[in-house]
Design a protein around this motif. Structure first.
Motif, mmCIF file in Angstrom:
data_model
loop_
_atom_site.group_PDB
_atom_site.id
_atom_site.type_symbol
_atom_site.label_atom_id
_atom_site.label_comp_id
_atom_site.label_asym_id
_atom_site.label_seq_id
_atom_site.Cartn_x
_atom_site.Cartn_y
_atom_site.Cartn_z
ATOM 1 N N ALA A 152 0.816 -1.218 0.000
ATOM 2 C CA ALA A 152 0.000 0.000 0.000
ATOM 3 C C ALA A 152 0.853 1.273 0.000
ATOM 4 O O ALA A 152 0.954 1.962 1.010
ATOM 5 C CB ALA A 152 -0.939 -0.018 1.208
ATOM 6 N N PRO A 153 1.457 1.597 -1.126
ATOM 7 C CA PRO A 153 2.303 2.795 -1.174
ATOM 8 C C PRO A 153 1.488 4.086 -1.306
ATOM 9 O O PRO A 153 0.373 4.073 -1.832
ATOM 10 C CB PRO A 153 3.133 2.576 -2.442
ATOM 11 C CG PRO A 153 2.248 1.777 -3.337
ATOM 12 C CD PRO A 153 1.414 0.896 -2.434
ATOM 13 N N ALA A 154 2.053 5.173 -0.801
ATOM 14 C CA ALA A 154 1.445 6.499 -0.995
ATOM 15 C C ALA A 154 2.111 7.143 -2.208
ATOM 16 O O ALA A 154 3.331 7.157 -2.304
ATOM 17 C CB ALA A 154 1.673 7.360 0.247
ATOM 18 N N PRO A 155 1.318 7.653 -3.146
ATOM 19 C CA PRO A 155 1.912 8.255 -4.357
ATOM 20 C C PRO A 155 2.396 9.680 -4.107
ATOM 21 O O PRO A 155 1.979 10.624 -4.773
ATOM 22 C CB PRO A 155 0.762 8.207 -5.362
ATOM 23 C CG PRO A 155 -0.463 8.319 -4.504
ATOM 24 C CD PRO A 155 -0.151 7.670 -3.190
ATOM 25 N N ARG A 173 -2.973 -1.394 -2.998
ATOM 26 C CA ARG A 173 -3.805 -0.244 -2.635
ATOM 27 C C ARG A 173 -2.966 1.030 -2.704
ATOM 28 O O ARG A 173 -1.893 1.110 -2.112
ATOM 29 C CB ARG A 173 -4.327 -0.422 -1.205
ATOM 30 C CG ARG A 173 -5.196 0.726 -0.726
ATOM 31 C CD ARG A 173 -5.342 0.719 0.779
ATOM 32 N NE ARG A 173 -5.859 -0.536 1.267
ATOM 33 C CZ ARG A 173 -5.562 -1.037 2.481
ATOM 34 N NH1 ARG A 173 -4.768 -0.406 3.302
ATOM 35 N NH2 ARG A 173 -6.066 -2.178 2.848
ATOM 36 N N ILE A 174 -3.454 1.994 -3.444
ATOM 37 C CA ILE A 174 -2.770 3.277 -3.538
ATOM 38 C C ILE A 174 -3.299 4.178 -2.422
ATOM 39 O O ILE A 174 -4.479 4.521 -2.404
ATOM 40 C CB ILE A 174 -3.010 3.925 -4.926
ATOM 41 C CG1 ILE A 174 -2.510 2.993 -6.050
ATOM 42 C CG2 ILE A 174 -2.338 5.298 -5.012
ATOM 43 C CD1 ILE A 174 -1.023 2.724 -6.050
ATOM 44 N N THR A 223 -6.851 -0.630 -5.800
ATOM 45 C CA THR A 223 -7.832 0.313 -5.270
ATOM 46 C C THR A 223 -7.109 1.605 -4.901
ATOM 47 O O THR A 223 -5.913 1.594 -4.639
ATOM 48 C CB THR A 223 -8.541 -0.238 -4.013
ATOM 49 O OG1 THR A 223 -7.545 -0.679 -3.089
ATOM 50 C CG2 THR A 223 -9.451 -1.400 -4.360
ATOM 51 N N ARG A 224 -7.878 2.685 -4.936
ATOM 52 C CA ARG A 224 -7.328 3.994 -4.556
ATOM 53 C C ARG A 224 -8.183 4.569 -3.431
ATOM 54 O O ARG A 224 -9.410 4.623 -3.552
ATOM 55 C CB ARG A 224 -7.394 4.978 -5.731
ATOM 56 C CG ARG A 224 -6.442 4.695 -6.836
ATOM 57 C CD ARG A 224 -6.495 5.783 -7.908
ATOM 58 N NE ARG A 224 -5.749 5.319 -9.067
ATOM 59 C CZ ARG A 224 -6.284 4.592 -10.038
ATOM 60 N NH1 ARG A 224 -7.579 4.286 -10.020
ATOM 61 N NH2 ARG A 224 -5.528 4.173 -11.038
ATOM 62 N N GLN A 225 -7.498 5.050 -2.406
ATOM 63 C CA GLN A 225 -8.254 5.631 -1.294
ATOM 64 C C GLN A 225 -9.061 6.838 -1.751
ATOM 65 O O GLN A 225 -10.137 7.097 -1.231
ATOM 66 C CB GLN A 225 -7.290 6.004 -0.160
ATOM 67 C CG GLN A 225 -6.737 4.748 0.517
ATOM 68 C CD GLN A 225 -5.864 5.038 1.705
ATOM 69 O OE1 GLN A 225 -5.170 6.038 1.728
ATOM 70 N NE2 GLN A 225 -5.877 4.161 2.691
ATOM 71 N N SER A 226 -8.569 7.562 -2.739
ATOM 72 C CA SER A 226 -9.288 8.754 -3.212
ATOM 73 C C SER A 226 -10.643 8.406 -3.824
ATOM 74 O O SER A 226 -11.499 9.273 -3.968
ATOM 75 C CB SER A 226 -8.435 9.511 -4.234
ATOM 76 O OG SER A 226 -8.151 8.670 -5.344
ATOM 77 N N LEU A 257 -12.706 -3.722 5.293
ATOM 78 C CA LEU A 257 -13.626 -3.989 4.182
ATOM 79 C C LEU A 257 -13.003 -4.865 3.094
ATOM 80 O O LEU A 257 -13.712 -5.559 2.369
ATOM 81 C CB LEU A 257 -14.124 -2.664 3.572
ATOM 82 C CG LEU A 257 -14.938 -1.775 4.523
ATOM 83 C CD1 LEU A 257 -15.410 -0.518 3.795
ATOM 84 C CD2 LEU A 257 -16.131 -2.521 5.121
ATOM 85 N N GLN A 258 -11.679 -4.835 2.979
ATOM 86 C CA GLN A 258 -11.010 -5.656 1.955
ATOM 87 C C GLN A 258 -10.611 -7.031 2.494
ATOM 88 O O GLN A 258 -9.985 -7.806 1.774
ATOM 89 C CB GLN A 258 -9.766 -4.924 1.422
ATOM 90 C CG GLN A 258 -10.115 -3.646 0.659
ATOM 91 C CD GLN A 258 -8.900 -3.068 -0.049
ATOM 92 O OE1 GLN A 258 -7.922 -2.664 0.589
ATOM 93 N NE2 GLN A 258 -8.940 -3.037 -1.368
#
Ligand SMILES: [Zn+2]
Length: 288
Positions: free
Chosen positions: A21-24, A55-56, A88-91, A193-194
């Motif tokens: 789950a990296p942060a871009p 997950r982004i 998936t993207r948190q945004s 949820l995942q």
């Protein structure tokens, strides 16, 4: 020599679901590479049903950039790490965080907070706004009331842990005054949820585990995920490697003609300098 990391049999029989789950907010660096090694090798050691989700973590709208996301994905593929299913993207998951927050709010577990970061400082939030009954509306932060429970959990690598989130961090901020979901909240909702049942990440996040377990329980998650916190990459025996040390970016190494295998070996070699190194090669399922 340290013992191999045991993966609980109960997890293996349920099928391990973990995530990368990296942060871009920057390029892929060797710290990410070590995390990816742990994530994918643990999944591999956990049997055929194990899955790695991608997950982004772009919950921080101000610092996340699509160009960084594209570069992260490209470097990850170049290294040969492949995730299961769609990323998936948190945004794009705001409605899920909203729904989760609504559940907490309906049970009287949230309150609005008008404090600025500067006002709170670096210590635990002292609960300044707990009883102010401020409107839970735009312009205010929202916090969750924690109780004083001591959280006990078994880290797969570090053993039994005990944390008291109410003393460490105080009531957790779930949304800030600018309307951004916080990392602490988004990650707990996503893992729940995942169906992520094993969280693998660096030791720098160990301190936030107790509050994430408590938050998951308050949200209604019956069983929290298992946790494995791995060593951080070291420049020397006492100094963490950081981006400012140069030559830590996967892009930079690629540009110099490095092959994927060499980058992965380099990350392993740097990890081996850590005083509490545990070779990911020696991960093994617990057959007890
Ligand atoms: Zn406040």
């Amino acid at each position: 020599m340290t013992a191999p990391i045991p993966i609980p049999h109960s997890l293996i029989t349920r099928g391990v679901t973990t995530r990368f789950a990296p942060a871009p907010t920057g390029y892929l660096h060797l710290g990410h590479v070590l995390n990816a090694i742990y994530v994918w090798e643990t999944a591999r050691a956990s049997g055929r049903d194990a899955r790695v989700l991608l997950r982004i973590e772009d919950h921080d709208r101000a610092r996340s950039r699509p160009a960084f996301e594209a570069a992260l994905l490209e470097d990850l593929a170049w290294l040969g790490f492949r995730a299961a299913g769609e990323l998936t993207r948190q945004s794009e998951r705001s409605f899920l965080y909203e729904r989760a927050l609504e559940g907490l709010r309906a049970r009287g577990l949230t309150y609005a907070c008008e404090c600025s970061r500067a006002h709170i400082g670096s210590g635990a939030y002292p609960g300044t706004c707990r009883d102010k009954s401020l409107p839970q509306a735009a312009g205010f932060g929202i916090r969750v009331r924690l109780d004083s429970t001591t959280e006990r959990f078994e880290d797969l690598r570090l053993g039994p842990q005990e944390q008291r989130p109410s003393d460490q961090s105080g009531d957790v901020l779930v949304r800030d005054r600018d309307g951004n979901w916080t990392y602490q909240f988004a990650v707990v909702v996503d893992d729940w949820l995942q169906g992520v049942n094993l969280v693998i990440r660096g030791e720098d996040l160990l301190d936030s585990t107790g509050r994430q377990i408590q938050l998951a329980r308050l949200l209604g998650r019956a069983q929290p995920p298992a946790f494995l916190h791995h060593e951080l990459l070291m420049k020397t025996a006492t100094q963490k490697l950081s981006k400012s040390d140069g030559d830590t970016g996967v892009r930079d190494l690629r540009a110099k003609g490095w092959r994927p295998e060499a980058v992965i070996e380099h990350a392993r070699a740097l990890a081996a300098q850590s005083p509490d190194y545990q070779s990911p090669n020696r991960l093994s399922p617990n057959r007890k």
